[in-house]
Design a protein around this motif. Structure first.
Motif, PDB file in Angstrom:
ATOM      1  N   CYS A 230       0.839  -1.196   0.000  1.00 41.34           N
ATOM      2  CA  CYS A 230       0.000   0.000   0.000  1.00 41.34           C
ATOM      3  C   CYS A 230       0.876   1.249   0.000  1.00 41.34           C
ATOM      4  CB  CYS A 230      -0.935   0.014   1.207  1.00 41.34           C
ATOM      5  SG  CYS A 230      -1.774   1.599   1.371  1.00 41.34           S
ATOM      6  N   ARG A 232       0.568   3.945   2.071  1.00 39.30           N
ATOM      7  CA  ARG A 232       0.001   5.198   2.588  1.00 39.30           C
ATOM      8  C   ARG A 232       0.447   5.457   4.026  1.00 39.30           C
ATOM      9  NH1 ARG A 232      -4.056   8.220  -0.121  1.00 39.30           N
ATOM     10  NH2 ARG A 232      -4.661   7.281  -2.093  1.00 39.30           N
ATOM     11  N   GLY A 233       0.976   4.442   4.665  1.00 36.71           N
ATOM     12  CA  GLY A 233       1.721   4.693   5.900  1.00 36.71           C
ATOM     13  C   GLY A 233       0.933   4.778   7.197  1.00 36.71           C
ATOM     14  N   CYS A 234      -0.294   4.291   7.244  1.00 36.33           N
ATOM     15  CA  CYS A 234      -1.041   4.383   8.507  1.00 36.33           C
ATOM     16  C   CYS A 234      -0.277   3.617   9.597  1.00 36.33           C
ATOM     17  CB  CYS A 234      -2.438   3.807   8.348  1.00 36.33           C
ATOM     18  SG  CYS A 234      -3.326   4.591   7.007  1.00 36.33           S
ATOM     19  N   PHE A 236      -0.979   2.166  12.329  1.00 29.85           N
ATOM     20  CA  PHE A 236      -1.518   0.979  13.007  1.00 29.85           C
ATOM     21  C   PHE A 236      -1.534  -0.241  12.095  1.00 29.85           C
ATOM     22  CE2 PHE A 236      -4.811   3.614  11.172  1.00 29.85           C
ATOM     23  CZ  PHE A 236      -5.409   2.721  10.286  1.00 29.85           C
ATOM     24  N   CYS A 237      -1.095  -0.076  10.851  1.00 28.54           N
ATOM     25  CA  CYS A 237      -1.350  -1.108   9.841  1.00 28.54           C
ATOM     26  C   CYS A 237      -0.071  -1.832   9.457  1.00 28.54           C
ATOM     27  CB  CYS A 237      -1.962  -0.444   8.620  1.00 28.54           C
ATOM     28  SG  CYS A 237      -2.059  -1.524   7.192  1.00 28.54           S
ATOM     29  N   ILE A 239       0.569  -3.360   6.716  1.00 30.22           N
ATOM     30  CA  ILE A 239       0.909  -3.300   5.283  1.00 30.22           C
ATOM     31  C   ILE A 239       1.507  -1.929   4.942  1.00 30.22           C
ATOM     32  CG2 ILE A 239      -0.033  -3.711   2.948  1.00 30.22           C
ATOM     33  CD1 ILE A 239      -0.814  -5.997   4.672  1.00 30.22           C
ATOM     34  N   ALA A 240       1.406  -1.002   5.924  1.00 24.57           N
ATOM     35  CA  ALA A 240       1.673   0.407   5.664  1.00 24.57           C
ATOM     36  C   ALA A 240       2.977   0.688   4.938  1.00 24.57           C
ATOM     37  CB  ALA A 240       1.662   1.162   6.991  1.00 24.57           C
ATOM     38  N   GLU A 272      -5.159  -4.133  -1.151  1.00 21.19           N
ATOM     39  CA  GLU A 272      -5.335  -3.257   0.013  1.00 21.19           C
ATOM     40  C   GLU A 272      -6.164  -2.054  -0.386  1.00 21.19           C
ATOM     41  OE1 GLU A 272      -4.597  -4.051   2.828  1.00 21.19           O
ATOM     42  OE2 GLU A 272      -3.280  -5.714   2.308  1.00 21.19           O
ATOM     43  N   THR A 312      -9.593   2.847  -0.677  1.00 20.45           N
ATOM     44  CA  THR A 312      -9.563   4.055   0.154  1.00 20.45           C
ATOM     45  C   THR A 312     -10.541   5.054  -0.452  1.00 20.45           C
ATOM     46  OG1 THR A 312      -7.616   4.703  -1.109  1.00 20.45           O
ATOM     47  CG2 THR A 312      -7.230   3.931   1.126  1.00 20.45           C
ATOM     48  N   LYS A 370      -3.492   8.521   4.463  1.00 27.80           N
ATOM     49  CA  LYS A 370      -4.727   7.927   3.958  1.00 27.80           C
ATOM     50  C   LYS A 370      -5.565   8.940   3.187  1.00 27.80           C
ATOM     51  CE  LYS A 370      -6.972   4.607   6.676  1.00 27.80           C
ATOM     52  NZ  LYS A 370      -7.385   3.425   5.944  1.00 27.80           N
TER      53      LYS A 370
HETATM   54  S1  SF4 Z   1      -4.723   1.096   6.665  1.00 34.11           S
HETATM   55 FE1  SF4 Z   1      -5.152   0.873   4.476  1.00 34.11          FE
HETATM   56  S2  SF4 Z   1      -4.520   2.851   3.607  1.00 34.11           S
HETATM   57 FE2  SF4 Z   1      -3.540   2.695   5.586  1.00 34.11          FE
HETATM   58  S3  SF4 Z   1      -1.505   1.812   5.164  1.00 34.11           S
HETATM   59 FE3  SF4 Z   1      -2.903   0.113   5.718  1.00 34.11          FE
HETATM   60  S4  SF4 Z   1      -3.658  -0.668   3.775  1.00 34.11           S
HETATM   61 FE4  SF4 Z   1      -2.804   1.395   3.389  1.00 34.11          FE
END
Ligand code: SF4
Ligand code: B12
Length: 555
Positions: A230, A232-234, A236-237, A239-240, A272, A312, A370
């Protein structure tokens, strides 16, 4: 079969493999509803975790990640050496010749977002169906009986949960694989087959896209990956920090054909964020490429339905034409129907979207990427506008919202409630989730939020969401009568004792208590119009003032 078994047995739990009624929603419920009461006609919703199998006992559909593992192993091993099955058939395939059992874990203990919440309503130590089914798999007698000559490897997006709960030794798991695994699956399984000792834990890294094989058999829900990562760097995630990359169209179509050849008529385009597909620089949505993707998938003979996983909302506001362009496939070929849809067959497109918070402060702190190219202060407008665009085209998203982000104040919760108020009447599902601190994320050091600690305002947010969902999905008077009565009974028998009095008035909103009474105790008054309105447009900040894409080290 004289049971010498297969050299390699791959398995997934029944509940994680289930595609009952083609309903992802129902599978998610299996991750949350308590196993203890699963035999009662209790839930007022039709669920099942029985799965289709082939004549030889192998599984028809298992989660896509396990199909990727199978596909890589087939590069070296013969199909006679490998079986893919559900727990009930392990006896058929594990025997004297078995050297390795590979198990997929999507959400094995039910302790991740959205799931670590609902089972607790039935008591402190209640485990969800998913956890019970995973336990049934990993503690299966056939594995125990042959453990002296086989090794157990567990991988998948939820494998971390086993380490978090310190269950690796109790469950005799030799190796836990966390993250993407293409680069080392073959080597790992070959070592296991040779009887060599395995590392206790392996952290996977993103492979090059050409290391991702096409699958050879059917995935649950006809899952076909279109992107990885992904970026986008959130915070808490997990995959960020993995950069968003697309799979080539021909690879995607080959996977679609394989799904169809193996009996699927529904394809779930998995990602994602669907709008990352063939994106340009700085998350620029590539509308023509997306349109071509959807149309090409729909044109594969045998495909009757196309659904999509996650997305998103910012790209929808920035490029509303993308929704129009995708609707002929996403809506017309959807499996989902609802009477609120204006489509001639009441079809609607679903998309999982994380909205996460209505507080610009928390948004800015934890997930500003995001909203890009919009700013954190515009997040509320982005949500309102995006929802309007989607609903106008019969897209009814399935949204999640995080309650209890670290440092959440009463003011933050009120901002979320204000936005929720403004979203009243939208065509959507909104699932409130509690913040879960995942080790591999930048928020891993924080405590996860707990139901027992929710404030009255947070409970109000929680139950207002469910009141909306109930009104949108169950506008059935006899159901409501039963439900409305059940709620106070629940509160006085269990809820009050477990969660305290701060739950009382919020939960009564779920039971349709008159707002006239509730508004004296609660923050929102649902009889009133929200002062927040859907903006005509949301301006993208001019280049100089544009928010920087958060500084990230992408892998
Ligand atoms: S929460 Fe969604 S938008 Fe944010 S980094 Fe993770 S996959 Fe990407
Ligand atoms: C499709 C999908 C679903 C579908 C279908 C699930 C299914 N059972 O097939 C639906 C919508 C039903 C679903 C439901 C849920 N999901 Co889901 N889902 C996904 C999604 C979008 C794609 C999964 C996928 O197929 N990926 C492609 C494959 C190739 O990746 P993979 O499975 O990770 O496999 C790789 C490795 O993990 C490893 N691997 C996998 N299996 C094995 C086995 C062995 C032995 C080995 C060695 C390695 C290995 O190798 C693979 C190749 O690298 C992911 C996000 C994502 N992009 O991965 C979320 C995701 C996995 N889901 C998630 C969650 C939280 C859930 C839910 C709990 C609900 C929710 N809040 O969304 C429920 C739980 C369902 C249940 N029964 O409990 C989270 C997991 C978070 C976590 N780390 O715990 C993810 C990461 C989404 C997110 N960003 O939050 N999901």
């Amino acid at each position: 079969m004289s049971n010498r078994g297969k050299k390699i047995v791959l398995a997934a739990s029944t509940s994680e493999s289930s595609e009952y009624l083609r309903s992802t929603w129902r599978q998610m419920l299996l991750g949350t509803l308590p196993a203890k009461y699963s035999r009662f006609p209790y839930y007022m919703v039709d669920i099942s975790w029985k799965n289709e199998k082939h004549d030889d006992g192998q599984a028809v559909a298992v989660p896509n990640g396990l199909r990727v593992v199978e596909s890589i192993l087939l590069e070296k091993f013969s199909s006679d050496d490998i079986a893919v099955c559900y727990p009930d058939e392990l006896d058929l395939f594990i025997g004297e010749d078995t050297r390795v059992v590979g198990i997929h874990a999507h959400n094995p203990l039910g302790i991740t977002f959205a799931t670590d919440v609902y089972a607790h309503f039935y008591g402190a130590d209640v485990e969800p169906i998913n956890a019970a089914e995973f336990k049934r798999l990993i503690t299966h007698e056939a594995i125990k009986k042959h453990k002296n000559h086989l090794q157990v490897i567990v991988g998948g997006p939820g494998s971390w949960q086993i380490e978090k709960k310190n269950l690796q030794d109790e469950w005799q798991i030799d190796c836990i694989v966390d993250g993407e695994a293409e680069d080392f699956i073959l080597d790992l399984f070959e070592r296991a087959v040779r009887g060599e000792s395995l590392p206790r834990h392996i952290d996977g890294k993103s492979p090059s896209m050409d290391a991702i094989p096409t699958t050879k058999n059917r995935s649950t829900f006809g899952v076909v990956e279109v992107t990885r990562g992904c970026g986008r760097g959130c915070q808490f995630c997990s995959i960020a920090l993995r950069k968003g990359r697309s799979l080539p169209l021909e690879h995607i179509l080959e996977n679609v054909r394989i799904q169809v050849e193996n009996g699927a008529d529904t394809i779930m385009l998995t990602t994602e964020d669907i709008f990352l597909y063939e994106q340009g620089p700085k998350f620029d949505t590539n509308v023509p490429a997306l349109k071509k993707l959807f149309e090409s998938v729909a044109a594969v003979p045998g495909v009757k339905h196309v659904v999509q996983s996650h997305g998103t909302i910012a790209p929808i506001v920035r490029n509303p034409e993308v929704i129009e362009a995708l609707s002929p496939v996403a809506v017309n070929m959807s499996t989902h129907t609802h009477h609120a849809s204006t489509h001639p067959e009441n079809r609607y497109a679903s998309l999982f979207i994380g909205l996460e918070t209505g507080s610009p402060r928390l948004f800015n702190q934890y997930m500003k990427g995001k909203a890009y190219p919009y700013k954190a202060e515009q997040w509320g407008d982005v949500i309102l506008k995006g929802m309007q665009i989607m609903n106008n085209h019969n897209w009814f998203p399935f949204c999640t919202w995080i309650v209890g982000l670290p440092g959440e104040t009463e003011e933050d919760t009120k901002k979320s409630l204000d936005l929720l108020h403004a979203l009243r009447g939208s065509k959507w599902v909104i699932i409130p989730t509690l913040f879960v601190s995942l080790d591999e994320t930048r928020m891993g050091g924080n405590d996860s939020a707990q139901l027992y600690n929710l404030t009255e305002l947070q409970w109000e947010f929680f139950f207002t969401c469910w009141r909306y969902n109930l009104d949108f999905y169950r506008d059935d008077a006899s159901f409501h009568r039963k439900f409305n009565l059940g709620v106070p009974i629940y509160y006085y028998l269990l809820g009050r004792r477990m969660f305290g009095k701060q739950m009382k008035y919020p939960i009564m909103r779920l039971a349709h208590f008159p707002e006239k009474i509730l508004s004296r105790r609660l923050y929102l008054d649902l009889r009133k119009e929200s002062p927040l309105k859907v903006p005509d447009s949301v301006e993208i900040p001019q280049p100089k003032a544009r928010p920087a894409i958060p500084e990230l080290e992408l892998v």
